[in-house]
Motif scaffolding. Structure first.
Motif, PDB file in Angstrom:
ATOM      1  N   GLY A 201       3.406  -5.593   8.835  1.00 22.62           N
ATOM      2  CA  GLY A 201       4.825  -5.316   8.627  1.00 22.62           C
ATOM      3  C   GLY A 201       5.194  -3.880   8.950  1.00 22.62           C
ATOM      4  O   GLY A 201       6.254  -3.629   9.555  1.00 22.62           O
ATOM      5  N   SER A 202       4.330  -2.925   8.579  1.00 28.67           N
ATOM      6  CA  SER A 202       4.620  -1.507   8.865  1.00 28.67           C
ATOM      7  C   SER A 202       4.639  -1.231  10.357  1.00 28.67           C
ATOM      8  O   SER A 202       5.519  -0.518  10.860  1.00 28.67           O
ATOM      9  CB  SER A 202       3.573  -0.628   8.174  1.00 28.67           C
ATOM     10  OG  SER A 202       3.607  -0.783   6.778  1.00 28.67           O
ATOM     11  N   VAL A 203       3.681  -1.807  11.083  1.00 31.79           N
ATOM     12  CA  VAL A 203       3.627  -1.584  12.534  1.00 31.79           C
ATOM     13  C   VAL A 203       4.838  -2.230  13.216  1.00 31.79           C
ATOM     14  O   VAL A 203       5.437  -1.641  14.130  1.00 31.79           O
ATOM     15  CB  VAL A 203       2.308  -2.143  13.110  1.00 31.79           C
ATOM     16  CG1 VAL A 203       2.309  -2.055  14.636  1.00 31.79           C
ATOM     17  CG2 VAL A 203       1.119  -1.362  12.549  1.00 31.79           C
ATOM     18  N   PRO A 237       2.598   4.163   5.063  1.00 34.18           N
ATOM     19  CA  PRO A 237       2.668   2.981   4.191  1.00 34.18           C
ATOM     20  C   PRO A 237       1.322   2.276   4.042  1.00 34.18           C
ATOM     21  O   PRO A 237       0.996   1.766   2.965  1.00 34.18           O
ATOM     22  CB  PRO A 237       3.694   2.079   4.902  1.00 34.18           C
ATOM     23  CG  PRO A 237       4.490   2.994   5.756  1.00 34.18           C
ATOM     24  CD  PRO A 237       3.544   4.059   6.187  1.00 34.18           C
ATOM     25  N   GLY A 238       0.539   2.263   5.125  1.00 32.48           N
ATOM     26  CA  GLY A 238      -0.779   1.644   5.052  1.00 32.48           C
ATOM     27  C   GLY A 238      -1.698   2.360   4.078  1.00 32.48           C
ATOM     28  O   GLY A 238      -2.457   1.724   3.335  1.00 32.48           O
ATOM     29  N   LEU A 239      -1.624   3.697   4.048  1.00 30.91           N
ATOM     30  CA  LEU A 239      -2.444   4.463   3.109  1.00 30.91           C
ATOM     31  C   LEU A 239      -2.059   4.158   1.665  1.00 30.91           C
ATOM     32  O   LEU A 239      -2.927   4.059   0.789  1.00 30.91           O
ATOM     33  CB  LEU A 239      -2.282   5.960   3.385  1.00 30.91           C
ATOM     34  CG  LEU A 239      -3.124   6.544   4.509  1.00 30.91           C
ATOM     35  CD1 LEU A 239      -2.740   8.006   4.739  1.00 30.91           C
ATOM     36  CD2 LEU A 239      -4.598   6.447   4.185  1.00 30.91           C
ATOM     37  N   ALA A 240      -0.767   4.035   1.415  1.00 33.55           N
ATOM     38  CA  ALA A 240      -0.318   3.718   0.056  1.00 33.55           C
ATOM     39  C   ALA A 240      -0.863   2.372  -0.401  1.00 33.55           C
ATOM     40  O   ALA A 240      -1.332   2.225  -1.539  1.00 33.55           O
ATOM     41  CB  ALA A 240       1.210   3.728   0.006  1.00 33.55           C
ATOM     42  N   ILE A 241      -0.829   1.386   0.491  1.00 30.28           N
ATOM     43  CA  ILE A 241      -1.354   0.063   0.155  1.00 30.28           C
ATOM     44  C   ILE A 241      -2.859   0.119  -0.084  1.00 30.28           C
ATOM     45  O   ILE A 241      -3.393  -0.488  -1.013  1.00 30.28           O
ATOM     46  CB  ILE A 241      -1.019  -0.945   1.271  1.00 30.28           C
ATOM     47  CG1 ILE A 241       0.486  -1.116   1.394  1.00 30.28           C
ATOM     48  CG2 ILE A 241      -1.686  -2.286   1.011  1.00 30.28           C
ATOM     49  CD1 ILE A 241       1.150  -1.626   0.127  1.00 30.28           C
ATOM     50  N   LEU A 242      -3.559   0.880   0.754  1.00 29.68           N
ATOM     51  CA  LEU A 242      -5.005   0.999   0.587  1.00 29.68           C
ATOM     52  C   LEU A 242      -5.352   1.695  -0.725  1.00 29.68           C
ATOM     53  O   LEU A 242      -6.347   1.350  -1.374  1.00 29.68           O
ATOM     54  CB  LEU A 242      -5.605   1.755   1.770  1.00 29.68           C
ATOM     55  CG  LEU A 242      -5.662   0.989   3.095  1.00 29.68           C
ATOM     56  CD1 LEU A 242      -6.086   1.918   4.225  1.00 29.68           C
ATOM     57  CD2 LEU A 242      -6.626  -0.190   3.001  1.00 29.68           C
ATOM     58  N   GLY A 243      -4.544   2.680  -1.110  1.00 26.07           N
ATOM     59  CA  GLY A 243      -4.782   3.343  -2.387  1.00 26.07           C
ATOM     60  C   GLY A 243      -4.643   2.393  -3.559  1.00 26.07           C
ATOM     61  O   GLY A 243      -5.480   2.372  -4.472  1.00 26.07           O
ATOM     62  N   LEU A 244      -3.588   1.584  -3.536  1.00 25.43           N
ATOM     63  CA  LEU A 244      -3.410   0.576  -4.582  1.00 25.43           C
ATOM     64  C   LEU A 244      -4.545  -0.448  -4.565  1.00 25.43           C
ATOM     65  O   LEU A 244      -4.997  -0.914  -5.615  1.00 25.43           O
ATOM     66  CB  LEU A 244      -2.061  -0.132  -4.396  1.00 25.43           C
ATOM     67  CG  LEU A 244      -0.809   0.724  -4.625  1.00 25.43           C
ATOM     68  CD1 LEU A 244       0.436  -0.064  -4.265  1.00 25.43           C
ATOM     69  CD2 LEU A 244      -0.738   1.208  -6.068  1.00 25.43           C
ATOM     70  N   GLN A 245      -4.994  -0.786  -3.356  1.00 25.72           N
ATOM     71  CA  GLN A 245      -6.076  -1.762  -3.236  1.00 25.72           C
ATOM     72  C   GLN A 245      -7.364  -1.218  -3.839  1.00 25.72           C
ATOM     73  O   GLN A 245      -8.113  -1.950  -4.505  1.00 25.72           O
ATOM     74  CB  GLN A 245      -6.289  -2.112  -1.764  1.00 25.72           C
ATOM     75  CG  GLN A 245      -7.203  -3.289  -1.529  1.00 25.72           C
ATOM     76  CD  GLN A 245      -6.647  -4.567  -2.108  1.00 25.72           C
ATOM     77  OE1 GLN A 245      -5.477  -4.866  -1.943  1.00 25.72           O
ATOM     78  NE2 GLN A 245      -7.482  -5.328  -2.794  1.00 25.72           N
ATOM     79  N   PHE A 246      -7.637   0.063  -3.627  1.00 26.29           N
ATOM     80  CA  PHE A 246      -8.836   0.678  -4.198  1.00 26.29           C
ATOM     81  C   PHE A 246      -8.819   0.600  -5.718  1.00 26.29           C
ATOM     82  O   PHE A 246      -9.830   0.277  -6.353  1.00 26.29           O
ATOM     83  CB  PHE A 246      -8.934   2.139  -3.754  1.00 26.29           C
ATOM     84  CG  PHE A 246     -10.171   2.847  -4.245  1.00 26.29           C
ATOM     85  CD1 PHE A 246     -11.354   2.769  -3.538  1.00 26.29           C
ATOM     86  CD2 PHE A 246     -10.141   3.581  -5.419  1.00 26.29           C
ATOM     87  CE1 PHE A 246     -12.502   3.414  -3.996  1.00 26.29           C
ATOM     88  CE2 PHE A 246     -11.274   4.224  -5.885  1.00 26.29           C
ATOM     89  CZ  PHE A 246     -12.456   4.143  -5.169  1.00 26.29           C
ATOM     90  N   GLU A 247      -7.666   0.876  -6.299  1.00 25.25           N
ATOM     91  CA  GLU A 247      -7.550   0.804  -7.755  1.00 25.25           C
ATOM     92  C   GLU A 247      -7.739  -0.631  -8.238  1.00 25.25           C
ATOM     93  O   GLU A 247      -8.358  -0.864  -9.280  1.00 25.25           O
ATOM     94  CB  GLU A 247      -6.188   1.350  -8.182  1.00 25.25           C
ATOM     95  CG  GLU A 247      -6.007   2.830  -7.840  1.00 25.25           C
ATOM     96  CD  GLU A 247      -4.568   3.268  -7.908  1.00 25.25           C
ATOM     97  OE1 GLU A 247      -3.730   2.483  -8.424  1.00 25.25           O
ATOM     98  OE2 GLU A 247      -4.255   4.385  -7.471  1.00 25.25           O
ATOM     99  N   GLY A 248      -7.194  -1.590  -7.477  1.00 29.39           N
ATOM    100  CA  GLY A 248      -7.384  -2.986  -7.850  1.00 29.39           C
ATOM    101  C   GLY A 248      -8.829  -3.427  -7.746  1.00 29.39           C
ATOM    102  O   GLY A 248      -9.297  -4.265  -8.534  1.00 29.39           O
ATOM    103  N   LEU A 249      -9.555  -2.851  -6.789  1.00 23.89           N
ATOM    104  CA  LEU A 249     -10.964  -3.216  -6.631  1.00 23.89           C
ATOM    105  C   LEU A 249     -11.803  -2.780  -7.825  1.00 23.89           C
ATOM    106  O   LEU A 249     -12.797  -3.434  -8.166  1.00 23.89           O
ATOM    107  CB  LEU A 249     -11.529  -2.583  -5.351  1.00 23.89           C
ATOM    108  CG  LEU A 249     -11.066  -3.185  -4.023  1.00 23.89           C
ATOM    109  CD1 LEU A 249     -11.686  -2.425  -2.861  1.00 23.89           C
ATOM    110  CD2 LEU A 249     -11.423  -4.664  -3.943  1.00 23.89           C
TER     111      LEU A 249
END
Length: 314
Positions: A201-203, A237-249
């Motif tokens: 979506g970001s791209v 935006p991709g970095l923000a999603i990856l940051g949230l994903q790391f916390e979820g992991l």
């Protein structure tokens, strides 16, 4: 840039302080009679009183929190009530195991999701349809169920990977790989599904921007447009999603570690909670809080580097 980092760091420290206070108070409110919980119901009241005094839980709660906070600031999380060593010495090797698995899963998610998301946005077609299907599949199937299915298929039936346990990479690298493949796969599937969709979506949003059409109209090569401008602008935006994903992991790893019998933070948290070991529970909460705050700080700094306008936000 220095002021921006200082603001983010101060916010993170205040968040850690607030989490420590709330966690400490909630634990005390839910504790009841600590010594009674440890010794059981049919025990001499004097023994209960002595154990409460020995553990220090008979003092005012604010006094105990102030003492705990002072020790924590000196990297002393106290003595565990159930484990033979201090909380810091007990939790550190388990934290290394969990972060190792999460880091490998995060690397897999970043590479695979980025490639899928970018290709789906640029080329469309069957790749785009596959990403859409993967997104639905990843959201519908929880990670722990994927982990169970992977154990049954690749460990119990085909005997390719280890079903349980963890081997340190310094002891035997090949066995370490076999021990983490299934946990990493169980953690990664949902992350790949969600992150690839967000990156797609970001791209697409950047590809439809006016400046991209201007660059193409000026005859700039498509490769330069994509790699020099589109990906850079879509990266924040991709970095923000990856940051949230790391916390979820981190949270997902607690469950996956129980399935695969991995001696990480998951087993530590379960053992500390079931045994009412408050120093260990507080240590777990604070370690996770610090990891999350550091992750957010790194993501914020990386986003500010990619998008200087972020630094101007109050």
């Amino acid at each position: 840039m220095f002021k921006y980092i200082s603001r983010r760091l101060a916010t993170g420290l205040l968040m850690i302080l607030a989490i420590s206070f709330l966690a400490f108070m909630f634990l005390q409110l839910s504790a009841g009679n600590v010594a009674q919980n440890i010794l059981g119901l049919n025990v001499d009241p004097e023994a209960v009183r002595r154990l409460n005094a020995e553990l220090g839980v008979d003092r005012p709660v604010l006094v105990r929190y102030g003492e705990w906070l002072w020790n924590a600031l000196h990297f002393n999380l106290g003595k565990s009530w159930t484990f033979p060593d201090t909380v810091s010495a007990t939790i550190w090797p388990k934290l290394v195991v969990t972060l190792t698995i999460v880091a490998v899963a995060m690397t897999v998610i970043t590479i695979v999701a980025t490639v899928l998301g970018v290709c789906a946005a640029i080329f469309g077609g069957w790749i785009d349809r596959f990403v859409q299907f993967l997104s639905l599949f990843g959201f519908a199937i929880p990670g722990f169920l994927v982990a169970v299915l992977l154990v049954d298929l690749f460990a119990l039936q085909f005997h390719i990977f280890n079903a349980t346990g963890y081997v340190n990479p310094t002891d035997n690298f090949s066995e370490w790989v076999k021990s983490i493949v299934l946990p990493v796969a169980g953690l990664s599937l949902t992350g790949i599904a969600s992150v690839s969709q967000q990156i797609r979506g970001s791209v697409i949003d950047v590809l439809n921007a006016d400046f991209v059409r201007t660059l193409r109209g000026r005859g700039l090569p498509e490769v330069r447009v994509i790699f020099g401008h589109v990906l850079r602008n879509a990266a924040a935006p991709g970095l923000a999603i990856l940051g949230l994903q790391f916390e979820g992991l981190i949270g997902g790893a607690v469950i996956v570690e129980q399935i695969f019998a991995i001696p990480g933070l998951g087993s530590f948290a379960v053992a500390a909670t079931t045994s009412t070991d408050f120093p260990s529970v507080m240590g777990f909460v604070m370690v996770v809080a610090v990891v999350v705050v550091i992750t957010n700080l790194v993501v914020d700094i990386a986003t500010a580097i990619l998008n200087p306008k972020v630094r101007l936000q109050k």
